[in-house]
Write a protein that holds these residues in place. Structure first.
Motif, PDB file in Angstrom:
ATOM      1  N   SER A 116       0.752  -1.293  -0.193  1.00 16.72           N
ATOM      2  CA  SER A 116       0.232  -0.062  -0.007  1.00 16.72           C
ATOM      3  C   SER A 116       0.864   1.460  -0.596  1.00 16.72           C
ATOM      4  O   SER A 116       2.040   1.443   0.332  1.00 16.72           O
ATOM      5  CB  SER A 116      -1.181  -0.750   1.612  1.00 16.72           C
ATOM      6  OG  SER A 116      -1.090   0.921   1.435  1.00 16.72           O
ATOM      7  N   LYS A 190     -13.256   3.663   1.904  1.00 21.10           N
ATOM      8  CA  LYS A 190     -12.145   4.600   1.627  1.00 21.10           C
ATOM      9  C   LYS A 190     -13.641   5.844   1.156  1.00 21.10           C
ATOM     10  O   LYS A 190     -14.365   5.462   1.030  1.00 21.10           O
ATOM     11  CB  LYS A 190     -11.963   4.724   0.578  1.00 21.10           C
ATOM     12  CG  LYS A 190     -10.781   3.239   1.191  1.00 21.10           C
ATOM     13  CD  LYS A 190      -9.475   2.619   0.031  1.00 21.10           C
ATOM     14  CE  LYS A 190     -10.708   1.271   0.029  1.00 21.10           C
ATOM     15  NZ  LYS A 190     -10.872   1.375  -1.531  1.00 21.10           N
ATOM     16  N   ALA A 191     -12.813   6.963   0.881  1.00 23.52           N
ATOM     17  CA  ALA A 191     -13.457   8.273   0.682  1.00 23.52           C
ATOM     18  C   ALA A 191     -14.371   8.293  -0.255  1.00 23.52           C
ATOM     19  O   ALA A 191     -15.678   8.736  -1.104  1.00 23.52           O
ATOM     20  CB  ALA A 191     -12.352   9.280   0.382  1.00 23.52           C
ATOM     21  N   LYS A 198     -23.045   9.459   0.561  1.00 21.94           N
ATOM     22  CA  LYS A 198     -23.734   9.822   1.629  1.00 21.94           C
ATOM     23  C   LYS A 198     -24.310  11.022   0.024  1.00 21.94           C
ATOM     24  O   LYS A 198     -25.200  11.515   0.576  1.00 21.94           O
ATOM     25  CB  LYS A 198     -22.574  11.309   2.426  1.00 21.94           C
ATOM     26  CG  LYS A 198     -21.809  10.308   3.108  1.00 21.94           C
ATOM     27  CD  LYS A 198     -20.825  10.763   3.798  1.00 21.94           C
ATOM     28  CE  LYS A 198     -19.945  10.218   4.525  1.00 21.94           C
ATOM     29  NZ  LYS A 198     -19.116  11.185   5.636  1.00 21.94           N
ATOM     30  N   PRO A 277     -10.351  11.328  10.976  1.00 21.43           N
ATOM     31  CA  PRO A 277      -9.915  10.659  10.709  1.00 21.43           C
ATOM     32  C   PRO A 277      -9.225  10.971   9.221  1.00 21.43           C
ATOM     33  O   PRO A 277      -9.588  10.864   8.342  1.00 21.43           O
ATOM     34  CB  PRO A 277      -9.921   9.486  10.693  1.00 21.43           C
ATOM     35  CG  PRO A 277     -11.070   8.742  10.424  1.00 21.43           C
ATOM     36  CD  PRO A 277     -11.961  10.256  11.272  1.00 21.43           C
ATOM     37  N   GLN A 278      -8.287  11.992   9.187  1.00 20.51           N
ATOM     38  CA  GLN A 278      -7.416  12.515   8.235  1.00 20.51           C
ATOM     39  C   GLN A 278      -6.458  11.778   7.383  1.00 20.51           C
ATOM     40  O   GLN A 278      -6.366  12.267   6.116  1.00 20.51           O
ATOM     41  CB  GLN A 278      -7.296  13.521   8.359  1.00 20.51           C
ATOM     42  CG  GLN A 278      -8.861  14.670   8.427  1.00 20.51           C
ATOM     43  CD  GLN A 278      -8.929  16.012   8.274  1.00 20.51           C
ATOM     44  OE1 GLN A 278      -7.561  16.749   8.057  1.00 20.51           O
ATOM     45  NE2 GLN A 278      -9.743  16.715   9.780  1.00 20.51           N
TER      46      GLN A 278
HETATM   47  N1  GDD Z   1     -12.722   7.153   4.179  1.00 15.78           N
HETATM   48  C1  GDD Z   1     -13.446   7.996   3.834  1.00 15.78           C
HETATM   49  N2  GDD Z   1     -14.910   8.418   4.361  1.00 15.78           N
HETATM   50  N3  GDD Z   1     -13.140   9.245   4.115  1.00 15.78           N
HETATM   51  C2  GDD Z   1     -13.104  10.593   4.311  1.00 15.78           C
HETATM   52  C3  GDD Z   1     -14.409  11.187   4.198  1.00 15.78           C
HETATM   53  C4  GDD Z   1     -15.296   9.537   4.567  1.00 15.78           C
HETATM   54  O1  GDD Z   1     -16.880  10.147   4.939  1.00 15.78           O
HETATM   55  N4  GDD Z   1     -14.730  12.391   4.718  1.00 15.78           N
HETATM   56  C5  GDD Z   1     -13.459  13.068   4.444  1.00 15.78           C
HETATM   57  N5  GDD Z   1     -12.891  11.773   3.769  1.00 15.78           N
HETATM   58  C6  GDD Z   1     -11.245  12.035   3.596  1.00 15.78           C
HETATM   59  C7  GDD Z   1     -10.203  10.936   4.875  1.00 15.78           C
HETATM   60  O2  GDD Z   1     -10.401  12.136   6.316  1.00 15.78           O
HETATM   61  C8  GDD Z   1      -9.189  11.384   4.304  1.00 15.78           C
HETATM   62  O3  GDD Z   1      -8.583  12.192   4.568  1.00 15.78           O
HETATM   63  C9  GDD Z   1      -9.141  11.312   2.895  1.00 15.78           C
HETATM   64  O4  GDD Z   1     -10.891  10.963   2.588  1.00 15.78           O
HETATM   65  C10 GDD Z   1      -9.053   9.524   2.140  1.00 15.78           C
HETATM   66  O5  GDD Z   1      -9.891   8.925   3.137  1.00 15.78           O
HETATM   67  P1  GDD Z   1      -9.946   7.486   2.661  1.00 15.78           P
HETATM   68  O6  GDD Z   1     -10.219   7.239   0.874  1.00 15.78           O
HETATM   69  O7  GDD Z   1     -10.459   6.671   4.038  1.00 15.78           O
HETATM   70  O8  GDD Z   1      -8.527   6.981   3.209  1.00 15.78           O
HETATM   71  P2  GDD Z   1      -6.532   7.453   2.505  1.00 15.78           P
HETATM   72  O9  GDD Z   1      -6.667   6.911   0.744  1.00 15.78           O
HETATM   73  O10 GDD Z   1      -6.146   8.237   3.538  1.00 15.78           O
HETATM   74  O11 GDD Z   1      -6.153   5.491   2.295  1.00 15.78           O
HETATM   75  C11 GDD Z   1      -6.462   4.999   1.668  1.00 15.78           C
HETATM   76  O12 GDD Z   1      -5.483   3.871   0.507  1.00 15.78           O
HETATM   77  C12 GDD Z   1      -4.650   3.944   1.245  1.00 15.78           C
HETATM   78  C13 GDD Z   1      -3.253   3.782  -0.218  1.00 15.78           C
HETATM   79  O13 GDD Z   1      -3.624   4.702  -1.375  1.00 15.78           O
HETATM   80  C14 GDD Z   1      -6.851   3.389   3.017  1.00 15.78           C
HETATM   81  O14 GDD Z   1      -7.777   2.418   2.182  1.00 15.78           O
HETATM   82  C15 GDD Z   1      -5.688   2.661   3.291  1.00 15.78           C
HETATM   83  O15 GDD Z   1      -5.928   1.798   3.575  1.00 15.78           O
HETATM   84  C16 GDD Z   1      -4.733   2.220   2.039  1.00 15.78           C
HETATM   85  O16 GDD Z   1      -3.406   1.386   2.771  1.00 15.78           O
END
Ligand code: GDD
Ligand code: NAD
Length: 326
Positions: A116, A190-191, A198, A277-278
């Motif tokens: 990752s 994930k986002a 949403k 969490p960001q």
């Molecule tokens: N999940 C999520 N849900 N994220 C949100 C939301 C929400 O409702 N609103 C805002 N975000 C913001 C998070 O705060 C973060 O800053 C950003 O969107 C991305 O969040 P994620 O998609 O959850 O994760 P990531 O990109 O930080 O990390 C993901 O990708 C990695 C590989 O690039 C994760 O899945 C990791 O496990 C993975 O390794």
């Protein structure tokens, strides 16, 4: 004859798509997971329900196969990986150490491990306008969370097994992969999936705003799942044994992501910024080496990938909530 392969994590998002691709290419495929895929059937020739933390199960999973695509993991988006450190490190270390050792004992020829972008040092990802991450940026190491530390150690394990035992290992470093049939609710999403959910819920309920974690100015790149599985497959065929980024290199903020999804949904929303969490402030993939090694780059635009994902999630949301809301 094509090799007999096993895909671990075949009940999950990327593993399920990978099984479909391998079957289209004519492989004999064994899928392994602790669960069946949630949103579709598996195309695997056989599907074994096994807990891969357990040594004997890893021997069964890799018995008689030529190649292993190792995707099984306890994983999720920021909401999950920032709140389950001990569980993730324990589960994933057991899964990966046991699966690779069992593959070696069973005489597997090739082994692809799915790492990752979370292995990259947090100190390189403090600015939203981040410099794209190159493979060699991984050291000096300062991975993100227990999840990132375990991924980095398992990458090392693969490199050492290749050097010491001659098993051909391949290492993919994914950057936020999204698409239909991926987790979209209940905490591991994930986002991209969370924002699609949403907005489709807001549309269904005729609500005008959605909550977004943080100020929304944090940035990421997002890669569509079809491109991800093509790259996994090509990496397995290649002779490149070191870690390789698999992702898109188009950086966008979460606020921009919301605007794109809102346009696709044809539904305007106001974002309501809340604590959450960001993770890192900014993350992007440097795809120079991906292009050099595979002579290929991701083909599906973010808009097209989000369009396919949004309409799949909108349908899932309607299935799950229509009765409740009417
Ligand atoms: N999940 C999520 N849900 N994220 C949100 C939301 C929400 O409702 N609103 C805002 N975000 C913001 C998070 O705060 C973060 O800053 C950003 O969107 C991305 O969040 P994620 O998609 O959850 O994760 P990531 O990109 O930080 O990390 C993901 O990708 C990695 C590989 O690039 C994760 O899945 C990791 O496990 C993975 O390794
Ligand atoms: P996923 O959660 O949909 O799939 C992982 C699968 O592993 C799940 O079906 C789960 O049931 C299975 N699993 C968990 N514990 C198990 C156990 N003890 N025994 C057997 N199976 C078990 O996740 P995904 O998005 O498909 O990710 C696949 C791989 O790619 C994982 O290794 C993940 O860490 C990695 N990865 C994914 C992303 C992404 O953006 N999706 C980013 C970086 C790395």
């Amino acid at each position: 004859m094509k090799p007999f392969v096993v895909v671990t994590g075949a009940g999950g998002f990327i593993g399920n798509h990978l099984v479909t691709l391998l079957k289209e290419k004519g492989y004999q495929v064994r899928g392994v997971d602790i669960k069946f895929p949630e949103y579709s059937d598996s195309k695997a020739d056989e599907f074994l329900i096994l807990d891969l933390r357990i040594w004997e199960n890893c021997l069964k999973a890799t018995d008689g196969v030529d190649q292993v695509y190792a995707l099984a993991a306890d994983m999720g988006g920021m909401g999950y990986i920032t709140t389950h450190h001990a569980e993730i490190l324990y589960n994933n270390a057991l899964i990966n150490f046991h699966t690779l050792e069992a593959a070696r004992i069973n005489g597997v020829k090739r082994y692809l491990y799915t790492s990752s972008a979370c292995i990259y040092p947090e100190y390189l990802q403090t600015d939203a306008n981040v410099t794209p991450l190159k493979e060699e940026d991984a050291y000096p190491a300062a991975p993100q969370d227990a999840y990132g530390w375990e991924k980095l150690i398992s990458e090392r394990l693969c490199e050492h097994y290749r050097e010491d035992y001659g098993i051909e290992t391949r290492i993919a470093r994914f950057h936020n992969i999204f698409g239909p049939l991926g987790t979209w609710d209940e905490g591991r999403e994930k986002a991209p999936a969370a924002i699609c959910r949403k907005i489709s819920l807001a549309k269904l309920n005729q609500e005008s705003s959605i909550p977004v974690w943080g100020d929304g100015e944090q940035t990421r790149s997002f890669c569509y799942v079809d491109d991800c599985v093509t790259a996994i497959y090509e990496l397995m065929q290649s002779d490149y044994p070191h870690p390789l980024n698999i992702g898109q290199d188009r950086l966008i903020s979460i606020n921009q992501l919301v605007n794109m999804v809102s346009e696709i949904a044809n539904y305007e929303v106001i974002t309501h910024h809340i604590e959450g969490p960001q993770g890192v402030r900014g993350r992007n993939s440097d795809n120079t080496r991906l292009y050099e090694i595979l002579k290929w780059q991701p083909q599906i635009s973010l808009e097209e990938g989000l369009r396919r994902t949004y309409f799949w999630i909108e349908q899932e949301v309607r299935k799950k909530y229509a009765g409740v809301l009417s």
